[in-house]
Design an enzyme around this catalytic site. Structure first.
Site, PDB file in Angstrom:
ATOM      1  N   LEU A  33       0.820  -1.228   0.000  1.00 16.44           N
ATOM      2  CA  LEU A  33       0.000   0.000   0.000  1.00 16.44           C
ATOM      3  C   LEU A  33       0.848   1.270   0.000  1.00 16.44           C
ATOM      4  O   LEU A  33       0.380   2.329   0.431  1.00 16.44           O
ATOM      5  CB  LEU A  33      -0.994   0.006   1.184  1.00 16.44           C
ATOM      6  CG  LEU A  33      -1.978  -1.165   1.229  1.00 16.44           C
ATOM      7  CD1 LEU A  33      -2.896  -1.038   2.449  1.00 16.44           C
ATOM      8  CD2 LEU A  33      -2.822  -1.235  -0.046  1.00 16.44           C
ATOM      9  N   SER A  34       2.095   1.185  -0.484  1.00 20.71           N
ATOM     10  CA  SER A  34       2.945   2.386  -0.497  1.00 20.71           C
ATOM     11  C   SER A  34       2.436   3.407  -1.507  1.00 20.71           C
ATOM     12  O   SER A  34       2.708   4.587  -1.400  1.00 20.71           O
ATOM     13  CB  SER A  34       4.401   2.007  -0.809  1.00 20.71           C
ATOM     14  OG  SER A  34       4.477   1.383  -2.072  1.00 20.71           O
ATOM     15  N   ASP A  58       5.240  -6.765   1.796  1.00 22.11           N
ATOM     16  CA  ASP A  58       6.241  -6.154   0.925  1.00 22.11           C
ATOM     17  C   ASP A  58       6.958  -7.269   0.160  1.00 22.11           C
ATOM     18  O   ASP A  58       7.335  -8.289   0.773  1.00 22.11           O
ATOM     19  CB  ASP A  58       7.231  -5.363   1.811  1.00 22.11           C
ATOM     20  CG  ASP A  58       8.093  -4.430   0.992  1.00 22.11           C
ATOM     21  OD1 ASP A  58       8.864  -4.920   0.134  1.00 22.11           O
ATOM     22  OD2 ASP A  58       8.005  -3.209   1.212  1.00 22.11           O
ATOM     23  N   SER A 124       8.117  -2.175 -19.444  1.00 21.35           N
ATOM     24  CA  SER A 124       7.674  -0.869 -19.947  1.00 21.35           C
ATOM     25  C   SER A 124       8.341  -0.565 -21.275  1.00 21.35           C
ATOM     26  O   SER A 124       9.481  -0.990 -21.531  1.00 21.35           O
ATOM     27  CB  SER A 124       8.085   0.183 -18.921  1.00 21.35           C
ATOM     28  OG  SER A 124       7.995   1.477 -19.454  1.00 21.35           O
ATOM     29  N   TYR A 148      14.713   4.022 -13.108  1.00 17.02           N
ATOM     30  CA  TYR A 148      13.448   3.281 -13.263  1.00 17.02           C
ATOM     31  C   TYR A 148      13.559   2.314 -14.447  1.00 17.02           C
ATOM     32  O   TYR A 148      13.320   1.112 -14.330  1.00 17.02           O
ATOM     33  CB  TYR A 148      12.272   4.250 -13.459  1.00 17.02           C
ATOM     34  CG  TYR A 148      11.011   3.554 -13.918  1.00 17.02           C
ATOM     35  CD1 TYR A 148      10.298   2.723 -13.054  1.00 17.02           C
ATOM     36  CD2 TYR A 148      10.542   3.693 -15.232  1.00 17.02           C
ATOM     37  CE1 TYR A 148       9.152   2.064 -13.485  1.00 17.02           C
ATOM     38  CE2 TYR A 148       9.403   3.039 -15.666  1.00 17.02           C
ATOM     39  CZ  TYR A 148       8.714   2.232 -14.788  1.00 17.02           C
ATOM     40  OH  TYR A 148       7.590   1.571 -15.223  1.00 17.02           O
ATOM     41  N   LYS A 152      13.802  -1.982 -14.766  1.00 13.45           N
ATOM     42  CA  LYS A 152      12.982  -2.863 -15.621  1.00 13.45           C
ATOM     43  C   LYS A 152      13.881  -3.768 -16.482  1.00 13.45           C
ATOM     44  O   LYS A 152      13.608  -4.962 -16.637  1.00 13.45           O
ATOM     45  CB  LYS A 152      12.071  -2.033 -16.530  1.00 13.45           C
ATOM     46  CG  LYS A 152      10.973  -1.285 -15.790  1.00 13.45           C
ATOM     47  CD  LYS A 152       9.964  -2.226 -15.176  1.00 13.45           C
ATOM     48  CE  LYS A 152       8.937  -1.516 -14.335  1.00 13.45           C
ATOM     49  NZ  LYS A 152       8.130  -2.383 -13.482  1.00 13.45           N
TER      50      LYS A 152
END
Ligand code: NAD
Ligand code: UD1
Length: 338
Positions: A33-34, A58, A124, A148, A152
């Site tokens: 739920l971060s 987590d 992505s 980021y 990936k």
């Protein structure tokens, strides 16, 4: 069949839970739920009339994962959990590599210990860097300009290496283009916790009056109107792609490790998106042209034909549905889930 959905309370995860439930799968959501709220899952239950098991945890916690795998008979994992803000990843690279890469490795190790052999990973289009041409096919070279994107690419490589050692695993690397839109009920959608970085939530924030005006990052790109062009894909189409990817694991004609683009194959400019959103919302979208954003590229859209061929998936929703559905969600929930 139980599907462990890490990050399942988030934007793409919650929409995917609906499609899984509709297809007869039983999603078990594992999320810290971060960047999400359990209200999204309550709404998924409201939409589908079905219950979802939620476990707060987590993916870097191997004991918690081992416990989930020992308590539930898990058919496959869909791994959405991760951090996704490019700018923040440049500021906090360790946090990004820890959460995304260490988290994924902890998850894969727990899967290995517990003999769970099917995984779908959220990659992505960022892994294509600045492509030499468009449309982009899956065999284009990969590169990255930020942590980021780096995370990936590393995770894709780790999964490819795992496959060399475990050829009985089924691994799908799904490279998403630009997810936008919301479920047509208007009950769930994208809920950025801060000022949005991405175009669509920014435009809808301006339309609903939460944000002043959109900054368009450059109008001097070599595109038809000078603004950046992207392949926006409706999140519900994207969610359905995960169900197709799962079903393809059973299709013996599909390799046990495969990579597919999930995009529409059509590119729209920033100005075209603003126009479409104006039409959907009936609101004026104030904007100003500013300088280019560092790291942005001119044009990016998918060749989605391999996804059609391999997993029998193609996007069906167009730009108007993307804007209409975003507006329904935004106008019904101006403060998101808060
Ligand atoms: P999101 O932030 O809405 O969802 C991610 C979820 O993962 C959140 O619910 C968050 O609380 C959870 N999470 C984060 N770190 C976790 C951890 N260590 N353990 C457990 N849960 C954790 O993002 P989203 O847009 O739904 O994206 C889902 C995935 O798709 C991400 O991996 C993202 O990188 C990838 N992706 C997203 C986009 C996009 O534009 N939205 C594009 C390409 C790829
Ligand atoms: C961004 C990320 C990319 C990630 C993708 C999906 C960067 C550099 N790239 O891609 O790694 O995979 O999101 O999460 O952040 N725009 C504006 N004004 C805004 C916001 C965006 O003009 O306020 C423009 C951008 O210049 C771009 C287009 O809108 O031309 C889309 O931007 P965005 O939604 O941020 O997605 P990407 O840049 O494609």
């Amino acid at each position: 069949m139980n599907i462990l959905v890490t990050g399942g309370a988030g934007y793409i995860g919650s929409h995917t839970c609906i499609e899984l439930l509709d297809a007869g799968f039983n999603p078990i959501v594992f999320d810290n739920l971060s960047n999400s709220s359990t209200i999204a899952l309550d709404r998924v239950e409201e939409i589908t009339g079905k219950k979802i098991t939620f476990i707060r945890g987590d993916v870097r916690d191997s004991e918690a994962l081992d416990q989930v795998f020992s308590q539930h008979d898990i058919y496959a994992v869909i791994h959405f959990a991760g951090l996704k803000a490019v700018g923040e990843s440049v500021e906090k690279p360790i946090m990004y590599y820890d959460n995304n890469v260490s988290g994924s490795i902890t998850l894969f190790a727990s899967m290995e210990r517990n003999n769970i052999t099917r995984i779908i990973f959220s990659s992505s289009a960022t892994v294509y860097g600045d492509p030499a041409s468009v449309p982009i096919t899956e065999n284009f070279p990969t590169s990255t300009t930020n942590p980021y994107g780096g995370s990936k690419l590393i995770i894709e490589d780790v999964l490819k290496n795992i496959y060399v050692a475990h050829q009985d695993w089924n691994i799908a690397l799904l490279r998403y283009f630009n997810p936008v839109g919301a479920h047509e009920s208007g009950l769930i959608g994208e809920d950025p916790s801060d000022i949005p970085n991405n175009l669509m939530p920014y435009i809808s924030g301006v339309a609903v009056g939460k944000l002043d005006k959109l900054s368009i990052f450059g109008d001097d790109y070599p595109t038809a109107d000078g603004t950046g062009v992207r392949d926006y894909i409706h999140v519900v189409d994207l969610a359905k792609g995960h169900v197709k990817a799962l079903q393809a694991f059973e299709n013996k004609a599909v390799d046990n490790l495969y990579t597919v683009n999930l995009g529409t194959g059509k590119g729209y400019s920033v100005l075209e998106m603003v126009e479409a959103f104006k039409k959907a919302s009936g609101k004026d979208i104030a904007y100003q042209i500013t300088s280019r954003r560092a790291g942005d590229i001119a044009c990016c859209y998918a060749d989605p034909s391999y996804a059609k061929e391999l997993i029998d998936w193609e996007a069906t929703k167009g730009i108007q549905a993307m804007c209409d559905d975003t507006w329904r969600w935004q106008s019904n929930n101006p403060l998101g889930y808060k």
